[in-house]
Design a protein around this motif. Sequence first.
Motif, PDB file in Angstrom:
ATOM      1  N   THR A 112     -14.801   4.043  18.012  1.00  0.00           N
ATOM      2  CA  THR A 112     -14.588   2.685  17.524  1.00  0.00           C
ATOM      3  C   THR A 112     -13.917   2.788  16.166  1.00  0.00           C
ATOM      4  OG1 THR A 112     -16.513   1.812  18.699  1.00  0.00           O
ATOM      5  CG2 THR A 112     -15.678   0.511  16.850  1.00  0.00           C
ATOM      6  N   ILE A 113     -12.777   2.135  16.030  1.00  0.00           N
ATOM      7  CA  ILE A 113     -11.988   2.196  14.800  1.00  0.00           C
ATOM      8  C   ILE A 113     -11.990   0.828  14.124  1.00  0.00           C
ATOM      9  CG2 ILE A 113      -9.663   2.510  13.847  1.00  0.00           C
ATOM     10  CD1 ILE A 113      -9.167   4.494  16.178  1.00  0.00           C
ATOM     11  N   ILE A 114     -12.458   0.796  12.887  1.00  0.00           N
ATOM     12  CA  ILE A 114     -12.381  -0.405  12.051  1.00  0.00           C
ATOM     13  C   ILE A 114     -11.201  -0.209  11.111  1.00  0.00           C
ATOM     14  CG2 ILE A 114     -13.582  -1.839  10.361  1.00  0.00           C
ATOM     15  CD1 ILE A 114     -16.227  -0.631  11.494  1.00  0.00           C
ATOM     16  N   THR A 115     -10.275  -1.145  11.101  1.00  0.00           N
ATOM     17  CA  THR A 115      -9.050  -0.952  10.316  1.00  0.00           C
ATOM     18  C   THR A 115      -8.513  -2.263   9.769  1.00  0.00           C
ATOM     19  OG1 THR A 115      -6.815   0.025  10.382  1.00  0.00           O
ATOM     20  CG2 THR A 115      -7.556  -1.144  12.363  1.00  0.00           C
ATOM     21  N   ASN A 116      -7.730  -2.156   8.712  1.00  0.00           N
ATOM     22  CA  ASN A 116      -6.992  -3.313   8.183  1.00  0.00           C
ATOM     23  C   ASN A 116      -5.509  -3.212   8.538  1.00  0.00           C
ATOM     24  OD1 ASN A 116      -6.534  -1.114   6.394  1.00  0.00           O
ATOM     25  ND2 ASN A 116      -6.026  -2.511   4.729  1.00  0.00           N
ATOM     26  N   SER A 117      -5.181  -2.285   9.421  1.00  0.00           N
ATOM     27  CA  SER A 117      -3.791  -2.087   9.831  1.00  0.00           C
ATOM     28  C   SER A 117      -3.522  -2.762  11.174  1.00  0.00           C
ATOM     29  CB  SER A 117      -3.484  -0.586   9.944  1.00  0.00           C
ATOM     30  OG  SER A 117      -2.246  -0.369  10.590  1.00  0.00           O
ATOM     31  N   GLY A 137      -7.525 -11.010   6.625  1.00  0.00           N
ATOM     32  CA  GLY A 137      -7.135 -11.034   5.216  1.00  0.00           C
ATOM     33  C   GLY A 137      -5.707 -11.501   5.034  1.00  0.00           C
ATOM     34  N   ASP A 138      -5.181 -11.346   3.833  1.00  0.00           N
ATOM     35  CA  ASP A 138      -3.792 -11.693   3.543  1.00  0.00           C
ATOM     36  C   ASP A 138      -2.888 -10.706   4.273  1.00  0.00           C
ATOM     37  OD1 ASP A 138      -4.622 -13.712   1.799  1.00  0.00           O
ATOM     38  OD2 ASP A 138      -4.713 -12.326   0.108  1.00  0.00           O
ATOM     39  N   TYR A 139      -1.957 -11.230   5.073  1.00  0.00           N
ATOM     40  CA  TYR A 139      -1.185 -10.373   5.966  1.00  0.00           C
ATOM     41  C   TYR A 139       0.197 -10.076   5.409  1.00  0.00           C
ATOM     42  CZ  TYR A 139       1.104  -8.718  10.235  1.00  0.00           C
ATOM     43  OH  TYR A 139       1.799  -7.973  11.147  1.00  0.00           O
ATOM     44  N   VAL A 150     -10.471 -11.518   1.381  1.00  0.00           N
ATOM     45  CA  VAL A 150     -11.004 -11.768   2.727  1.00  0.00           C
ATOM     46  C   VAL A 150     -11.218 -10.440   3.462  1.00  0.00           C
ATOM     47  CG1 VAL A 150     -10.568 -12.837   4.967  1.00  0.00           C
ATOM     48  CG2 VAL A 150     -10.002 -14.074   2.875  1.00  0.00           C
ATOM     49  N   THR A 151     -10.262  -9.526   3.326  1.00  0.00           N
ATOM     50  CA  THR A 151     -10.407  -8.199   3.934  1.00  0.00           C
ATOM     51  C   THR A 151     -11.636  -7.491   3.381  1.00  0.00           C
ATOM     52  OG1 THR A 151      -7.988  -8.065   4.048  1.00  0.00           O
ATOM     53  CG2 THR A 151      -9.205  -6.040   4.452  1.00  0.00           C
ATOM     54  N   GLU A 152     -11.817  -7.583   2.072  1.00  0.00           N
ATOM     55  CA  GLU A 152     -12.963  -6.936   1.435  1.00  0.00           C
ATOM     56  C   GLU A 152     -14.277  -7.565   1.898  1.00  0.00           C
ATOM     57  OE1 GLU A 152     -12.185  -6.922  -2.776  1.00  0.00           O
ATOM     58  OE2 GLU A 152     -10.124  -6.209  -2.456  1.00  0.00           O
ATOM     59  N   LEU A 153     -14.280  -8.879   2.076  1.00  0.00           N
ATOM     60  CA  LEU A 153     -15.469  -9.574   2.566  1.00  0.00           C
ATOM     61  C   LEU A 153     -15.796  -9.147   3.994  1.00  0.00           C
ATOM     62  CD1 LEU A 153     -17.591 -11.776   1.962  1.00  0.00           C
ATOM     63  CD2 LEU A 153     -15.999 -13.435   2.928  1.00  0.00           C
TER      64      LEU A 153
END
Length: 249
Positions: A112-117, A137-139, A150-153
Amino acid sequence: MKERHLEILDIVNERERISVQELSEKLGLSVVTIRKDLEELESEGLLRRQHGYAAKASPDAINSRMSFRYLEKKKIAQKAVSLVEPMETIMIESGSTCALFAAELAAVNDVTIITNSTYIARSLGSAPGAKVILLGGDYDTVAEVTTGPVTELCAREYYVDKIFVGIDGYTEDNGFSNINHTRCSTVRALAKQADKVIVLTTSDKFGKRSVARMFSSDEVDTIVTDSQLAPEYADTLRSHQIRVELAEG
């Protein structure tokens, strides 16, 4: 990737812009063949075609960053797979080497991969062995990444053993750094949710200092890099209790 394509990318990235005719002469290939190669590379986002010329892609585009030292990054990605257990949940941030790592990992492990990408999430969409959790988050549409509060939250809702990140520079005095201060802030927030920080980077980043500080030397657990890492940097990293893993070749 074809060896010829790697050669074209090396030339274009070094020159920033070069004519199709000159590429043809340099590589000893017909103009028709070069044009077909450029068309294929452009479709993958690795360069741009401009009226008889080939030019570097946007420096912020992940495919463009991936094309620099591609073979070294690929080997680093393959080496890093051994650091992940089957069925494990990990975080992967948005670097180009990290994207190659995610692809290698999904091919061999159920993870399972959690990512912001969004690039990683999109590229692993059809991978049977990977479940992807994409943080909002901001894209940034060019870098294909989410950042900001938002990403950090969102990241605070998860806890993992390991996070894999990329860097733009390292010196002993300044630690690990990145060219983008917004990305640094987001990566630091993601890292707070992980027990171990693992850096995936090519050896040319050592001895360079980038704009924004990401981590101190004492905040990183493991470095995976290529075999060209200078011995003095390997010794410095180990003096900070950082595990150094070198990819072969």
